[in-house]
Design a protein around this motif. Sequence first.
Motif, PDB file in Angstrom:
ATOM      1  N   LYS A  59       0.900  -1.204  -0.054  1.00 44.12           N
ATOM      2  CA  LYS A  59       0.059  -0.079  -0.042  1.00 44.12           C
ATOM      3  C   LYS A  59       0.911   1.287  -0.042  1.00 44.12           C
ATOM      4  N   PHE A  60       2.158   1.220   0.381  1.00 42.74           N
ATOM      5  CA  PHE A  60       2.931   2.272   0.818  1.00 42.74           C
ATOM      6  C   PHE A  60       4.351   1.839   0.625  1.00 42.74           C
ATOM      7  N   ASP A  61       5.308   2.827   0.125  1.00 44.64           N
ATOM      8  CA  ASP A  61       6.470   2.288   0.172  1.00 44.64           C
ATOM      9  C   ASP A  61       7.302   3.628   0.184  1.00 44.64           C
ATOM     10  N   TYR A  62       8.526   3.547   0.930  1.00 44.63           N
ATOM     11  CA  TYR A  62       9.281   4.814   0.972  1.00 44.63           C
ATOM     12  C   TYR A  62      10.869   4.447   1.300  1.00 44.63           C
ATOM     13  N   GLU A  63      11.953   4.988   0.708  1.00 46.97           N
ATOM     14  CA  GLU A  63      13.275   4.740   1.286  1.00 46.97           C
ATOM     15  C   GLU A  63      13.546   5.794   2.128  1.00 46.97           C
TER      16      GLU A  63
ATOM     17  N   VAL B  72       7.846   9.077   9.230  1.00 46.02           N
ATOM     18  CA  VAL B  72       7.252   8.078   8.198  1.00 46.02           C
ATOM     19  C   VAL B  72       6.977   6.702   8.628  1.00 46.02           C
ATOM     20  N   THR B  73       7.614   6.086   9.426  1.00 47.31           N
ATOM     21  CA  THR B  73       7.166   5.079  10.182  1.00 47.31           C
ATOM     22  C   THR B  73       5.568   5.303  10.613  1.00 47.31           C
ATOM     23  N   LYS B  74       5.450   6.178  11.579  1.00 42.83           N
ATOM     24  CA  LYS B  74       3.992   6.291  11.744  1.00 42.83           C
ATOM     25  C   LYS B  74       2.932   6.524  10.745  1.00 42.83           C
ATOM     26  N   ARG B  75       3.413   7.239   9.783  1.00 43.58           N
ATOM     27  CA  ARG B  75       2.549   7.451   8.373  1.00 43.58           C
ATOM     28  C   ARG B  75       2.248   6.194   7.911  1.00 43.58           C
ATOM     29  N   ALA B  76       3.002   5.341   7.636  1.00 40.30           N
ATOM     30  CA  ALA B  76       3.114   4.005   7.031  1.00 40.30           C
ATOM     31  C   ALA B  76       2.155   3.211   7.929  1.00 40.30           C
ATOM     32  N   ALA B  77       2.383   3.215   9.211  1.00 42.63           N
ATOM     33  CA  ALA B  77       1.372   2.239   9.948  1.00 42.63           C
ATOM     34  C   ALA B  77       0.010   2.827   9.916  1.00 42.63           C
ATOM     35  N   SER B  78      -0.037   4.081   9.823  1.00 41.35           N
ATOM     36  CA  SER B  78      -1.513   4.471   9.614  1.00 41.35           C
ATOM     37  C   SER B  78      -2.259   3.955   8.438  1.00 41.35           C
ATOM     38  N   LEU B  79      -1.555   4.205   7.253  1.00 41.13           N
ATOM     39  CA  LEU B  79      -1.955   3.540   6.133  1.00 41.13           C
ATOM     40  C   LEU B  79      -2.227   1.922   6.045  1.00 41.13           C
ATOM     41  N   MET B  80      -1.389   1.206   6.738  1.00 44.39           N
ATOM     42  CA  MET B  80      -1.397  -0.102   7.008  1.00 44.39           C
ATOM     43  C   MET B  80      -2.627  -0.486   7.669  1.00 44.39           C
ATOM     44  N   ILE B  81      -3.188   0.142   8.471  1.00 45.70           N
ATOM     45  CA  ILE B  81      -4.232  -0.464   9.432  1.00 45.70           C
ATOM     46  C   ILE B  81      -5.386   0.382   8.818  1.00 45.70           C
ATOM     47  N   SER B  82      -5.624   1.059   7.726  1.00 46.59           N
ATOM     48  CA  SER B  82      -6.686   1.784   7.125  1.00 46.59           C
ATOM     49  C   SER B  82      -7.344   0.768   6.132  1.00 46.59           C
ATOM     50  N   ALA B  83      -8.770   0.844   6.224  1.00 47.74           N
ATOM     51  CA  ALA B  83      -9.236  -0.359   4.953  1.00 47.74           C
ATOM     52  C   ALA B  83      -8.973   0.340   3.487  1.00 47.74           C
ATOM     53  N   PRO B  84      -9.027  -0.713   2.648  1.00 46.65           N
ATOM     54  CA  PRO B  84      -8.520  -1.963   2.922  1.00 46.65           C
ATOM     55  C   PRO B  84      -7.068  -2.143   3.366  1.00 46.65           C
ATOM     56  N   GLU B  85      -7.004  -3.021   4.421  1.00 44.18           N
ATOM     57  CA  GLU B  85      -5.620  -3.069   5.009  1.00 44.18           C
ATOM     58  C   GLU B  85      -4.847  -3.607   4.266  1.00 44.18           C
ATOM     59  N   GLY B  86      -3.440  -3.565   4.525  1.00 43.51           N
ATOM     60  CA  GLY B  86      -2.550  -4.347   3.779  1.00 43.51           C
ATOM     61  C   GLY B  86      -1.120  -3.969   4.205  1.00 43.51           C
ATOM     62  N   PRO B  87      -0.096  -4.865   3.723  1.00 41.90           N
ATOM     63  CA  PRO B  87       1.399  -4.434   4.011  1.00 41.90           C
ATOM     64  C   PRO B  87       1.907  -3.035   3.419  1.00 41.90           C
ATOM     65  N   VAL B  88       2.906  -2.533   4.258  1.00 45.52           N
ATOM     66  CA  VAL B  88       3.497  -1.316   3.673  1.00 45.52           C
ATOM     67  C   VAL B  88       5.076  -1.698   3.734  1.00 45.52           C
ATOM     68  N   TYR B  89       5.847  -1.097   3.111  1.00 47.98           N
ATOM     69  CA  TYR B  89       7.315  -1.304   3.182  1.00 47.98           C
ATOM     70  C   TYR B  89       8.230  -0.023   3.184  1.00 47.98           C
ATOM     71  N   MET B  90       9.227  -0.152   4.186  1.00 45.49           N
ATOM     72  CA  MET B  90      10.173   0.837   4.031  1.00 45.49           C
ATOM     73  C   MET B  90      11.505   0.250   3.736  1.00 45.49           C
ATOM     74  N   SER B  91      12.411   0.879   3.013  1.00 43.46           N
ATOM     75  CA  SER B  91      13.733   0.668   2.695  1.00 43.46           C
ATOM     76  C   SER B  91      14.745   1.555   3.484  1.00 43.46           C
ATOM     77  N   LEU B  92      15.640   0.742   4.342  1.00 41.64           N
ATOM     78  CA  LEU B  92      16.522   1.535   5.406  1.00 41.64           C
ATOM     79  C   LEU B  92      17.971   1.544   4.858  1.00 41.64           C
ATOM     80  N   PRO B  93      18.327   2.498   4.349  1.00 39.24           N
ATOM     81  CA  PRO B  93      19.670   2.561   4.054  1.00 39.24           C
ATOM     82  C   PRO B  93      20.490   2.644   5.469  1.00 39.24           C
ATOM     83  N   LYS B  94      21.680   2.433   5.539  1.00 37.83           N
ATOM     84  CA  LYS B  94      22.355   2.449   6.907  1.00 37.83           C
ATOM     85  C   LYS B  94      22.693   3.660   7.442  1.00 37.83           C
ATOM     86  N   GLU B  95      22.952   4.608   6.663  1.00 33.57           N
ATOM     87  CA  GLU B  95      23.365   6.163   7.121  1.00 33.57           C
ATOM     88  C   GLU B  95      22.249   6.725   7.970  1.00 33.57           C
TER      89      GLU B  95
END
Length: 564
Positions: free
Chosen positions: A144-148, A158-181
């Motif tokens: 439903k949502f992705d961000y690097e 951004v984590t909290k925004r992704a979580a809001s979208l994840m649990i809003s209908a229709p629910e579904g997975p979200v993804y975040m890419s995490l560079p080490k820096e």
Amino acid sequence: MLKETARPKTGGEALLMALKVSGIDCIFANAGTDFPPIIEGLARLSEVDVPAPVTVPHETAGVAMAHGYWLVTGRPQAVMVHVNVGLANAVMGVINAASDNVPVFVLSGRTPLTETGRKGGRMTPIQYGQEMYDQTSLVRDVVKFDYELRYPEQADSVTKRAASLMISAPEGPVYMSLPKEPLTEPLPGGFTPAPAPVGATPAAPDGIAIATLAAWIAEAKTPVVLCQRGDPKGQLSALLSRSADAFGLAVAEPFSIRNVLASDDPAHLGYNPKVATAQADLVIVLDSGVPWIEAVSAPDKDTRVVHIGPDPLFRRMPVRGYRTDLGITADPAMALDALLALTPDPGASARRGAVQARVAALREAKIAPDAGGDGSMTAEWMSACVSEIMDDNAVAFSELGLLLPHMTLKGPNRVFSNVHAGGLGWAMPAALGAQLADADRLVIACVGDGSYMFANPVACHQIAEALGLPILTIVKNNAMWNAVRRSVIKGYPDGAAVQQNRIPLTSLEPLPDFTQIAKASRAHAERINHGADLPDALRRAVEVIRTERRQVLLDLSVAASDDF
């Protein structure tokens, strides 16, 4: 040594705390060289401020465990994997979650962006070999949502925004890419965490549309509801049972993903879409992506069809040509609640009587399975025996295993079946996730022999032992890809492949000894060759689970079936 009070210092620590604030209990992790700032944060911060880390030695198992955890609790969990290679292993599980609208917070590291001059920059050869131009492309089509992540402070907001979208209908997975820096870098001065995430409220049904539905029910003689999944708390089940009784509706659950009604509900027609639609003059589809197969069991052309759900037209499916005479965008439970607020029409009583008579006739005609004599047992017998050991709290995860028409299910969410995405290897680790969520519940995974191998059983048995998760794994062993064999028979009943003793590309012989795989992780394991021996074996299995708190595997000799 006491850990410091919660105050994040780095992007990695802000991420962990944001996940916890978002209601995430566990982070199922398969770690790599991108994890040091996460591991350091887990060690430094208080356990009450971060999700519990759960080591999972294969990524597909991690995503399935989060999936199973949500099915029995309604609480979404997080999974973190190692850069692009770990994400590649996790993709199948993400596809499964997306197809069933299951919220999972998927995270993966990313190769460091910089070569010199920054903390967290590249230090190993693989950090060159693992870089991609667009790592997120591996999952973008299904989340439903992705961000690097770019800056450390975004690990909170951004984590909290992704979580809001994840649990809003229709629910579904979200993804975040995490560079080490950004995980490693300190948070800027004056950093203030964003508010805790809140999902959007579910869609309420349009009153005019519900009134139209009620009018169509009043005009119908044989209205039927088709459903294939409910909510984790069983709210839809209770409302559907009440609605069926009040308005004289029949209910069927074709291609069930999560069973909705108890087996003995007086409105329950069963699980066959052809039987359900054959006499229907009104079909009400509740949040079902595949209510029937168009080629073989579509309703009559004059039958009205209503689709109800948070996305009643299933936008994510490119091809889905089901007729829609009325589409109602609404939470299914809220739609039924609105229907129940209306007074049933005078014909409801007669319809109710007709439905109950039809259901009784179907149940009377059903032939009870037997043990199968000296040969391999049938899948019908296996399914009936499994339901006998399931108490009011037990759940079963079925992957090409259990046949619901031959089970007695005491309520909703007793059997979770493999999702329509078809990513195999799901049921066993999903059962582990459910067991982690409730240590005292009897949790069963019933899988085909091929599905058992797809599950990375060495990893799953290791997880079960390491975390003390005493699931019961039942392998339906017919030494073949039976689903493939059935498809060949259906497609080419008189073809050359059917004439051969062994249909090409379907045999799994010689199979390994599954009991030895389980015993390598100190499981109790048995091979059962005859159906008559199954009830006692199941009772022994439950006794081992209850008294020794040890996982059990039963390898059953089951005859190949032509039923899907």
